[in-house]
Design a protein around this motif. Structure first.
Motif, PDB file in Angstrom:
ATOM      1  N   THR A  90       5.583   2.760  -2.218  1.00 10.56           N
ATOM      2  CA  THR A  90       4.608   1.684  -2.077  1.00 10.56           C
ATOM      3  C   THR A  90       5.339   0.515  -1.440  1.00 10.56           C
ATOM      4  O   THR A  90       6.410   0.116  -1.933  1.00 10.56           O
ATOM      5  CB  THR A  90       4.041   1.253  -3.438  1.00 10.56           C
ATOM      6  N   GLY A  91       4.795  -0.035  -0.349  1.00 11.45           N
ATOM      7  CA  GLY A  91       5.575  -1.094   0.281  1.00 11.45           C
ATOM      8  C   GLY A  91       4.862  -1.803   1.391  1.00 11.45           C
ATOM      9  O   GLY A  91       3.656  -1.631   1.627  1.00 11.45           O
ATOM     10  N   THR A  92       5.629  -2.625   2.088  1.00 12.81           N
ATOM     11  CA  THR A  92       5.190  -3.358   3.274  1.00 12.81           C
ATOM     12  C   THR A  92       6.143  -3.033   4.410  1.00 12.81           C
ATOM     13  O   THR A  92       7.258  -2.531   4.198  1.00 12.81           O
ATOM     14  CB  THR A  92       5.225  -4.874   3.038  1.00 12.81           C
ATOM     15  N   SER A 119       0.844  -1.185   0.000  1.00 13.38           N
ATOM     16  CA  SER A 119       0.000   0.000   0.000  1.00 13.38           C
ATOM     17  C   SER A 119       0.884   1.241   0.000  1.00 13.38           C
ATOM     18  O   SER A 119       2.110   1.160   0.136  1.00 13.38           O
ATOM     19  CB  SER A 119      -0.932   0.000   1.212  1.00 13.38           C
ATOM     20  N   GLY A 120       0.255   2.390  -0.163  1.00  8.97           N
ATOM     21  CA  GLY A 120       1.003   3.637  -0.173  1.00  8.97           C
ATOM     22  C   GLY A 120       1.573   3.957   1.192  1.00  8.97           C
ATOM     23  O   GLY A 120       0.839   3.925   2.193  1.00  8.97           O
ATOM     24  N   VAL A 121       2.875   4.273   1.237  1.00  2.00           N
ATOM     25  CA  VAL A 121       3.528   4.592   2.510  1.00  2.00           C
ATOM     26  C   VAL A 121       4.097   6.010   2.518  1.00  2.00           C
ATOM     27  O   VAL A 121       4.909   6.367   3.358  1.00  2.00           O
ATOM     28  CB  VAL A 121       4.625   3.553   2.852  1.00  2.00           C
ATOM     29  N   TYR A 122       3.662   6.828   1.568  1.00  2.73           N
ATOM     30  CA  TYR A 122       3.949   8.255   1.568  1.00  2.73           C
ATOM     31  C   TYR A 122       5.442   8.570   1.764  1.00  2.73           C
ATOM     32  O   TYR A 122       6.283   8.091   1.017  1.00  2.73           O
ATOM     33  CB  TYR A 122       3.092   8.961   2.629  1.00  2.73           C
ATOM     34  N   GLY A 143      -1.349  -6.848  -8.182  1.00  2.63           N
ATOM     35  CA  GLY A 143      -2.308  -7.728  -7.536  1.00  2.63           C
ATOM     36  C   GLY A 143      -2.199  -7.740  -6.022  1.00  2.63           C
ATOM     37  O   GLY A 143      -3.154  -8.133  -5.330  1.00  2.63           O
ATOM     38  N   ARG A 144      -1.054  -7.324  -5.478  1.00  2.00           N
ATOM     39  CA  ARG A 144      -0.864  -7.279  -4.022  1.00  2.00           C
ATOM     40  C   ARG A 144      -1.185  -5.912  -3.435  1.00  2.00           C
ATOM     41  O   ARG A 144      -1.173  -5.745  -2.218  1.00  2.00           O
ATOM     42  CB  ARG A 144       0.570  -7.670  -3.661  1.00  2.00           C
TER      43      ARG A 144
END
Length: 385
Positions: free
Chosen positions: A269-271, A67-70, A207-208
């Motif tokens: 964008t990341g985890t 997701s977006g992590v700004y 897709g993730r």
């Protein structure tokens, strides 16, 4: 140790912790339970190169959800700059204009790279602002800012260049190397370590990806915010809210062009796994690889560069070299937060690399308040070890 804990709010907590790190799992579960709405969060900690906490919470979020992590992107971008300084490709005390000749006028020609990285340029936006497509394009931002009159004399004060700092430092990287900051990050950092933290999300990973969710503040939070007094004059300009239609930060993070291009200021964008992995690689050995940064560069990354009050956010003594200082962790720690509530940092002293993300935008924005509790729990275990 595997765990799936049903917290009082009914939000499942999943993941693993290493032996001895159970208090951190308990604190994470308590943090999630205390919130009226699921934060859809991830929480990862490395200790001296080993992943010791790997947790996530929410019905629609798992360990691999992107997701977006700004502004977590600012940490990735300025890790690239630190690497190029370490290589001798960039010189912190050389004028920006010596790399980028168009960066002149109004005192800009005297601004050094060091002062640019510590948010002293005065170029927090252009007078007319940017639309969503423009704000995704670092090259366009840099070209427009090169002609912009600064909001203060460069080098005489500092203020958070929230949406543009990565475009400015990225243009210096491009002029010095012929490569964008996103390309250097991919080649030097993300790909070698297989990190789930992107400055430009590949189509194969779409897709993730899941969107940042709207914030749902409580009435008490709204009242507290209203009682806080007027915002600094430059805050709206820096956050692109001075336009006729102010920028919606959640819509920005979820914009497909932002995701695809990965603007280096706010387009990460990341985890949590990706963020913690990056900071772990910066300070220590990972998978047999030497630390990315040498001790003298790590010291530069953490050294205070901005005494006094930030003209944009009104925070005090805010920045190190491109990174935000982490006084609650220690004088040698460095990192950056992200607007939806994320936080990432490295601490060479304790060997901690920390990452917390949340898809539910935390009110009112910036590092979510729960990071204080989570950081204290992590440091308590680490110092005990």
């Amino acid at each position: 140790m595997s765990v799936r804990t049903s917290v009082p709010a009914g939000v499942p907590v999943n993941g693993t912790v290493a032996p001895g790190w159970e208090p951190v799992r308990e604190e994470f579960a308590a943090v999630v339970a205390a919130q009226p709405h699921s934060p859809e969060a991830q929480f990862v900690v490395h200790h001296r190169g080993r992943r010791v906490v790997d947790l996530w919470a929410g019905e629609d979020t798992d360990a691999d959800t992107l997701s977006g992590v700004y502004s977590i992107a600012k940490g990735a971008a300025h890790l690239v700059v630190a690497l190029l300084v370490q290589d001798g490709v960039l010189d912190l005390d050389r004028p920006v204009s010596s790399y980028w000749p168009e960066f002149t006028g109004y005192g800009k020609e005297r601004l050094t790279l060091r002062r640019l990285m510590s948010h002293q340029a005065g170029l927090i936006n252009v007078d007319e602002g940017f639309d969503y497509d423009e704000m995704a394009d670092d090259a366009l931002i840099a070209a427009r800012l090169a002609a912009q009159k600064p909001y203060w004399e460069p080098g005489t004060a500092y203020g958070y260049h929230a949406f543009v700092i990565g475009a400015l430092t990225g243009e210096v990287v491009r002029r010095a190397t012929g490569r964008t900051i996103q390309e250097v990050y991919e080649e030097r950092v993300r790909a070698p370590y297989g990190l789930d933290l992107y400055l430009g999300l590949p189509a194969a990973e779409e897709g993730r990806w899941k969107p940042v969710l709207e914030m749902l503040p409580t009435p008490e939070q709204l009242a507290e915010r209203a009682a806080g007094g007027p915002a600094p004059e430059l805050l709206a300009i820096a956050f692109n809210a001075h336009r006729e239609t102010p920028m919606d930060l959640i819509a920005f993070a979820n914009h497909p062009k932002v995701r695809a291009l990965g603007p280096a200021s706010v387009g990460g964008t990341g985890t949590a796994r990706g963020i913690a992995g990056m900071y772990a690689a910066a300070i220590g050995e990972v998978d047999g690889r030497a630390p990315l940064l040498k001790p003298e560069i790590l010291a530069e990354c953490a050294k205070p560069h901005t005494p006094g009050v930030d003209l944009v956010t009104a925070e005090a003594d805010h920045f190190a070299l491109g990174f935000a200082r982490q006084p609650a962790v220690g004088p040698e720690a460095f990192g950056h937060s992200g607007a939806a509530g994320a936080q990432g940092f490295a601490d060479p002293v304790t060997g901690i690399a920390y990452a917390y993300t949340r898809r539910r935008y935390a009110f009112p924005g910036g590092a979510a308040p729960e990071n204080g509790r989570l950081t204290a729990a992590v440091l308590g275990v680490a110092r005990g070890l």
